[in-house]
Structure formats: structure tokens, C-alpha cells
Write a protein that holds these residues in place. Structure first.
Motif, PDB file in Angstrom:
ATOM      1  N   GLN A  24       0.819  -1.210   0.000  1.00 50.15           N
ATOM      2  CA  GLN A  24       0.000   0.000   0.000  1.00 50.15           C
ATOM      3  C   GLN A  24       0.856   1.266   0.000  1.00 50.15           C
ATOM      4  OE1 GLN A  24      -3.230   0.320  -0.449  1.00 50.15           O
ATOM      5  NE2 GLN A  24      -3.154   2.540  -0.252  1.00 50.15           N
ATOM      6  N   LYS A  25       1.948   1.279   0.771  1.00 52.36           N
ATOM      7  CA  LYS A  25       2.821   2.459   0.824  1.00 52.36           C
ATOM      8  C   LYS A  25       3.453   2.730  -0.545  1.00 52.36           C
ATOM      9  CE  LYS A  25       2.760   4.049   5.039  1.00 52.36           C
ATOM     10  NZ  LYS A  25       2.426   5.418   5.358  1.00 52.36           N
ATOM     11  N   GLU A  26       3.798   1.678  -1.248  1.00 53.63           N
ATOM     12  CA  GLU A  26       4.370   1.841  -2.592  1.00 53.63           C
ATOM     13  C   GLU A  26       3.323   2.392  -3.551  1.00 53.63           C
ATOM     14  OE1 GLU A  26       7.671  -1.687  -2.136  1.00 53.63           O
ATOM     15  OE2 GLU A  26       5.591  -2.196  -2.563  1.00 53.63           O
ATOM     16  N   THR A  27       2.113   1.906  -3.419  1.00 58.52           N
ATOM     17  CA  THR A  27       1.005   2.429  -4.229  1.00 58.52           C
ATOM     18  C   THR A  27       0.810   3.920  -3.949  1.00 58.52           C
ATOM     19  OG1 THR A  27      -0.101   0.283  -4.236  1.00 58.52           O
ATOM     20  CG2 THR A  27      -1.472   2.205  -4.706  1.00 58.52           C
ATOM     21  N   GLU A  28       0.837   4.280  -2.675  1.00 59.63           N
ATOM     22  CA  GLU A  28       0.652   5.679  -2.298  1.00 59.63           C
ATOM     23  C   GLU A  28       1.756   6.569  -2.878  1.00 59.63           C
ATOM     24  OE1 GLU A  28       0.402   5.638   1.973  1.00 59.63           O
ATOM     25  OE2 GLU A  28      -1.493   4.525   1.951  1.00 59.63           O
ATOM     26  N   MET A  29       3.003   6.079  -2.864  1.00 61.06           N
ATOM     27  CA  MET A  29       4.102   6.868  -3.423  1.00 61.06           C
ATOM     28  C   MET A  29       3.950   7.055  -4.925  1.00 61.06           C
ATOM     29  SD  MET A  29       7.581   5.918  -1.364  1.00 61.06           S
ATOM     30  CE  MET A  29       8.507   7.257  -2.113  1.00 61.06           C
ATOM     31  N   GLU A  31       1.131   6.982  -6.585  1.00 59.32           N
ATOM     32  CA  GLU A  31      -0.009   7.890  -6.768  1.00 59.32           C
ATOM     33  C   GLU A  31       0.437   9.338  -6.530  1.00 59.32           C
ATOM     34  OE1 GLU A  31      -3.211   7.431  -7.750  1.00 59.32           O
ATOM     35  OE2 GLU A  31      -3.000   5.266  -7.993  1.00 59.32           O
ATOM     36  N   ALA A  32       1.273   9.554  -5.524  1.00 60.18           N
ATOM     37  CA  ALA A  32       1.772  10.903  -5.236  1.00 60.18           C
ATOM     38  C   ALA A  32       2.619  11.422  -6.393  1.00 60.18           C
ATOM     39  CB  ALA A  32       2.575  10.905  -3.938  1.00 60.18           C
ATOM     40  N   ASP A  35       0.374  12.454  -9.199  1.00 60.87           N
ATOM     41  CA  ASP A  35      -0.208  13.772  -8.904  1.00 60.87           C
ATOM     42  C   ASP A  35       0.823  14.875  -9.099  1.00 60.87           C
ATOM     43  OD1 ASP A  35      -2.707  12.722  -8.339  1.00 60.87           O
ATOM     44  OD2 ASP A  35      -2.353  12.624  -6.180  1.00 60.87           O
ATOM     45  N   LYS A  44      -3.428   7.798 -14.973  1.00 57.72           N
ATOM     46  CA  LYS A  44      -3.499   7.139 -13.667  1.00 57.72           C
ATOM     47  C   LYS A  44      -4.083   5.734 -13.802  1.00 57.72           C
ATOM     48  CE  LYS A  44      -3.882  11.329 -10.887  1.00 57.72           C
ATOM     49  NZ  LYS A  44      -4.711  12.108  -9.948  1.00 57.72           N
ATOM     50  N   ARG A  48      -2.160   2.200 -12.986  1.00 58.85           N
ATOM     51  CA  ARG A  48      -2.749   1.270 -12.001  1.00 58.85           C
ATOM     52  C   ARG A  48      -2.947  -0.103 -12.624  1.00 58.85           C
ATOM     53  NH1 ARG A  48      -6.850   5.808 -10.816  1.00 58.85           N
ATOM     54  NH2 ARG A  48      -5.716   7.041  -9.272  1.00 58.85           N
ATOM     55  N   ASP A  84       8.201   1.337   2.747  1.00 58.78           N
ATOM     56  CA  ASP A  84       7.638   0.645   3.903  1.00 58.78           C
ATOM     57  C   ASP A  84       8.485   0.834   5.162  1.00 58.78           C
ATOM     58  OD1 ASP A  84       9.796  -0.933   3.244  1.00 58.78           O
ATOM     59  OD2 ASP A  84       8.653  -2.781   3.013  1.00 58.78           O
TER      60      ASP A  84
END
Length: 128
Positions: A24-29, A31-32, A35, A44, A48, A84
Motif C-alpha cells: 500500500q505504501k508503494e502504491t501511495e508513493m 499515486e503521489a 499527482d 493514472k 494502475r 515501507d
């Protein structure tokens, strides 16, 4: 987001998979970064979808990356390897392999990786 920026973020997907899981943290990075680069919804969605399947360094298309883009990709990959909270041995090994794949000279790659690792460790609280 232009094609080169998209290629950089896309090139990070194999790094996210390096330890066998796309956390999840890698996904968030990622996504950031999408953006930050101003990706549209189609870009996007494309990233994904691409990231759903495990990717390897062989999936990186060097033709899409300039010499400067390759160095940015390596720096971002180092940061992503700490997503992570720690850099796993498999991720550290992959960074060396990534530098070779990107055709960054070994001495330069060591410097880029070391500098990015230092920044990541110093700012670890911002990453996790």
C-alpha cells in the motif's frame, strides 16, 4: 504529464514489486508521483492497470527515457525502496541491477544511490 514523466513513474513499478509484494505504501508513493507530475485520469488508470501484474526490469523500455530521465528514475527508485520504512536486501540488489539496466556508469550509479539513500533515511518519517 508528458511521456517521459510517465515512463519514469512506469519504470518504478518493477522496483515496487522487488520484494514480491506491491504494498500500500508503494502504491501511495506512485499515486503521489502521478499527482506531482500532473497525470490525467487516463494516465493514472493506465499505470494502475500496469502495476496490477508483477513487473521486472525487463519491462522497462530504455527508448522512453533520456539520460537525465534514467538518473531521475534511479533516484526515485531509491526513495520507493524505503516506502515501507526499510530497504530490503532484494530492493537494494535491484537498485544496482536497475542502474546497470539504465546504462548508468557504475561509479556514478553508486554515488546517485548513496545520495538518494541518505536523503531517504534523513526523511524517513515523511515516507512512512
Amino acid at each position: 504529464m508528458n511521456e517521459e514523466e510517465f515512463a519514469i513513474v512506469r519504470g518504478l513499478v518493477p522496483v515496487a514489486w522487488a520484494d514480491g509484494t506491491f504494498a500500500q505504501k508503494e502504491t501511495e508513493m506512485l499515486e503521489a508521483l502521478l499527482d506531482a507530475y500532473g497525470a490525467n485520469e487516463d494516465q493514472k488508470r493506465e499505470l494502475r492497470e500496469y502495476a496490477k501484474e508483477k513487473r521486472t526490469l525487463d519491462d522497462i523500455n530504455l527508448q522512453d527515457l533520456s539520460a537525465g530521465d534514467r538518473r531521475v528514475l534511479l533516484q526515485c527508485a531509491v526513495l520507493l525502496s524505503f516506502a515501507d520504512g526499510e530497504q530490503h536486501v532484494s530492493e537494494s540488489k535491484l537498485l544496482v541491477e536497475l542502474a546497470a539496466k539504465l546504462r548508468i556508469p557504475e561509479d556514478e550509479a553508486k554515488h546517485v544511490i548513496a545520495a538518494a539513500e541518505e536523503r531517504a533515511k534523513k526523511n524517513l518519517s515523511l515516507l512512512v
